[in-house]
Design a protein around this motif. Structure first.
Motif, mmCIF file in Angstrom:
data_model
loop_
_atom_site.group_PDB
_atom_site.id
_atom_site.type_symbol
_atom_site.label_atom_id
_atom_site.label_comp_id
_atom_site.label_asym_id
_atom_site.label_seq_id
_atom_site.Cartn_x
_atom_site.Cartn_y
_atom_site.Cartn_z
ATOM 1 N N CYS A 217 41.778 47.002 -11.130
ATOM 2 C CA CYS A 217 41.023 46.288 -10.093
ATOM 3 C C CYS A 217 39.707 47.026 -9.881
ATOM 4 O O CYS A 217 39.663 48.070 -9.220
ATOM 5 C CB CYS A 217 41.823 46.245 -8.795
ATOM 6 S SG CYS A 217 43.396 45.390 -8.914
ATOM 7 N N VAL B 122 49.330 47.779 -12.112
ATOM 8 C CA VAL B 122 48.045 47.502 -11.470
ATOM 9 C C VAL B 122 47.504 48.812 -10.892
ATOM 10 O O VAL B 122 48.230 49.534 -10.200
ATOM 11 C CB VAL B 122 48.203 46.447 -10.359
ATOM 12 C CG1 VAL B 122 46.881 46.221 -9.636
ATOM 13 C CG2 VAL B 122 48.752 45.147 -10.933
ATOM 14 N N THR C 69 41.667 46.685 -0.177
ATOM 15 C CA THR C 69 42.650 46.812 -1.257
ATOM 16 C C THR C 69 43.572 45.600 -1.359
ATOM 17 O O THR C 69 43.948 45.188 -2.459
ATOM 18 C CB THR C 69 43.479 48.083 -1.071
ATOM 19 O OG1 THR C 69 43.987 48.133 0.280
ATOM 20 C CG2 THR C 69 42.644 49.325 -1.337
ATOM 21 N N LEU D 240 44.343 50.427 -8.647
ATOM 22 C CA LEU D 240 43.199 50.172 -7.771
ATOM 23 C C LEU D 240 42.072 51.133 -8.118
ATOM 24 O O LEU D 240 42.207 52.346 -7.948
ATOM 25 C CB LEU D 240 43.614 50.324 -6.310
ATOM 26 C CG LEU D 240 44.617 49.266 -5.809
ATOM 27 C CD1 LEU D 240 45.234 49.689 -4.484
ATOM 28 C CD2 LEU D 240 43.942 47.912 -5.685
ATOM 29 N N LYS E 125 43.439 39.138 -5.838
ATOM 30 C CA LYS E 125 42.570 38.556 -6.862
ATOM 31 C C LYS E 125 43.126 38.698 -8.277
ATOM 32 O O LYS E 125 42.686 37.989 -9.184
ATOM 33 C CB LYS E 125 41.176 39.182 -6.782
ATOM 34 C CG LYS E 125 40.360 38.694 -5.589
ATOM 35 C CD LYS E 125 38.948 39.258 -5.603
ATOM 36 C CE LYS E 125 38.109 38.661 -4.493
ATOM 37 N NZ LYS E 125 36.711 39.154 -4.505
ATOM 38 N N ILE E 126 44.075 39.610 -8.488
ATOM 39 C CA ILE E 126 44.623 39.762 -9.841
ATOM 40 C C ILE E 126 45.988 39.083 -9.967
ATOM 41 O O ILE E 126 46.673 39.268 -10.974
ATOM 42 C CB ILE E 126 44.689 41.244 -10.264
ATOM 43 C CG1 ILE E 126 45.518 42.091 -9.305
ATOM 44 C CG2 ILE E 126 43.284 41.819 -10.387
ATOM 45 C CD1 ILE E 126 46.999 42.118 -9.576
ATOM 46 N N ARG F 106 41.825 42.935 -3.261
ATOM 47 C CA ARG F 106 41.746 43.265 -4.690
ATOM 48 C C ARG F 106 43.036 42.864 -5.400
ATOM 49 O O ARG F 106 43.015 42.291 -6.495
ATOM 50 C CB ARG F 106 41.499 44.766 -4.871
ATOM 51 C CG ARG F 106 40.155 45.244 -4.393
ATOM 52 C CD ARG F 106 39.867 46.676 -4.859
ATOM 53 N NE ARG F 106 38.706 47.217 -4.176
ATOM 54 C CZ ARG F 106 37.444 46.897 -4.472
ATOM 55 N NH1 ARG F 106 37.209 46.052 -5.447
ATOM 56 N NH2 ARG F 106 36.441 47.434 -3.789
ATOM 57 N N VAL F 107 44.169 43.203 -4.781
ATOM 58 C CA VAL F 107 45.451 42.870 -5.400
ATOM 59 C C VAL F 107 45.641 41.355 -5.463
ATOM 60 O O VAL F 107 46.110 40.814 -6.465
ATOM 61 C CB VAL F 107 46.606 43.533 -4.633
ATOM 62 C CG1 VAL F 107 47.958 43.160 -5.255
ATOM 63 C CG2 VAL F 107 46.441 45.058 -4.631
ATOM 64 N N ALA G 268 39.456 43.718 -14.359
ATOM 65 C CA ALA G 268 39.181 42.591 -13.468
ATOM 66 C C ALA G 268 38.195 43.000 -12.380
ATOM 67 O O ALA G 268 38.466 43.923 -11.606
ATOM 68 C CB ALA G 268 40.481 42.104 -12.835
ATOM 69 N N ASP G 269 37.071 42.314 -12.309
ATOM 70 C CA ASP G 269 36.125 42.523 -11.211
ATOM 71 C C ASP G 269 36.726 41.947 -9.931
ATOM 72 O O ASP G 269 36.995 40.750 -9.852
ATOM 73 C CB ASP G 269 34.796 41.826 -11.513
ATOM 74 C CG ASP G 269 33.986 42.571 -12.557
ATOM 75 O OD1 ASP G 269 33.887 43.805 -12.445
ATOM 76 O OD2 ASP G 269 33.466 41.919 -13.477
ATOM 77 N N THR G 270 36.925 42.787 -8.932
ATOM 78 C CA THR G 270 37.541 42.322 -7.686
ATOM 79 C C THR G 270 36.612 42.492 -6.488
ATOM 80 O O THR G 270 37.043 42.343 -5.343
ATOM 81 C CB THR G 270 38.863 43.064 -7.423
ATOM 82 O OG1 THR G 270 38.638 44.479 -7.397
ATOM 83 C CG2 THR G 270 39.887 42.742 -8.495
#
Length: 257
Positions: free
Chosen positions: A52, A4, A108, A6, A114-115, A111-112, A100-102
């Motif tokens: 992200c 992943v 942050t 960011l 959301k995935i 964002r994590v 992935a649109d976060t």
């Protein structure tokens, strides 16, 4: 194993380069820093990525949608856009990239969170889209697994930005060190997490604040010491430094052929 990255920050301290593009697309040696980071992981066999996206994320989507055309020779039959033949192959042929649109302004940790739906294994790696290192990723993963903890953060001793002067009597300089390495340790990113990290990410907070603090308090955060090269691209000065290192053919993070 998924990696992943960011890629959603505004990059305000690098405004000279990020005014019109996201920081992960700022180039080092003609390639986005994001490309360098992905090559570092891919060289060790980690070729599945989840990005992200946030600030100007559509530009990162366009970069990957156009990757084949921009990195291959190709033949096209005009008037028939489906009739395109790519000639040859590039070294990134088997990368699998989930974009992935976060959110444009979220923290942050959110964002994590959301995935989470894209993480289908018990472990995943995570890093920022603006830092480079000559990190032994296999040793990092082995350390994480031996620790038995939910998370592992890579830590480094950064060099001072200034020379250090040690004084004696009557203002006599006893010793001068040009930008010595500092004694303390700081986070370089390059995390490994188990899926239980998602239980710590409620509330839309920054990963680096409440979630990591709680992990540490619970005894669930290990620290992997990295004594080699690390450089984040936070400022225009860092941008110039990384490009100079690359131009001189002395980039320690270039572990691939």
């Amino acid at each position: 194993m998924k990696v992943v990255i960011l890629c959603g920050g505004l990059g305000t301290r690098l405004r000279e380069e990020t005014e019109f593009r996201p920081k992960p697309l700022v180039e080092i040696g003609g390639r986005p820093i994001l490309w360098h980071i992905m090559k570092l992981y891919a060289h060790k066999g980690f070729r599945e990525f989840v990005l992200c996206l946030g600030y100007r994320g559509s530009m990162i989507k366009e970069y990957f949608l156009n990757y084949e055309a921009m990195n291959n020779d190709f033949s096209i039959r005009l008037g028939h856009t489906e009739d395109v033949q790519f000639l040859g192959a590039h070294d990134e042929q088997d990368f699998r990239v989930t974009l992935a649109d976060t959110g444009s302004t979220v923290e942050t940790g959110e964002r994590v969170k959301k995935i989470e739906k894209y993480i289908d294994e018990d472990e995943f790696m995570l890093t920022y889209g603006d830092g480079l290192a000559d990190l032994d990723l296999e040793a990092l993963l082995d350390f994480h697994r031996r620790s038995g903890r939910i998370g592992t953060v890579t830590i480094v001793r950064p060099p001072s930005r200034w020379g250090v002067v040690e004084l004696g009597e009557q203002d006599r300089v006893r010793r001068f060190q040009e930008k010595p390495q500092l004694e303390g340790w700081v986070s370089a990113g390059f995390f490994v997490f188990g899926k239980k990290i998602f239980d710590y990410l409620d509330g839309g907070v920054a990963l680096e604040r409440e979630p990591l603090r709680r992990l540490a308090e619970d005894g669930q955060l290990a620290a992997y010491r990295h004594s080699g090269f690390f450089q984040a691209m936070d400022t225009h000065r860092d941008y110039l430094l990384l490009n100079d290192i690359w131009a001189r053919g002395q980039a320690p993070w270039k572990t691939w052929a």
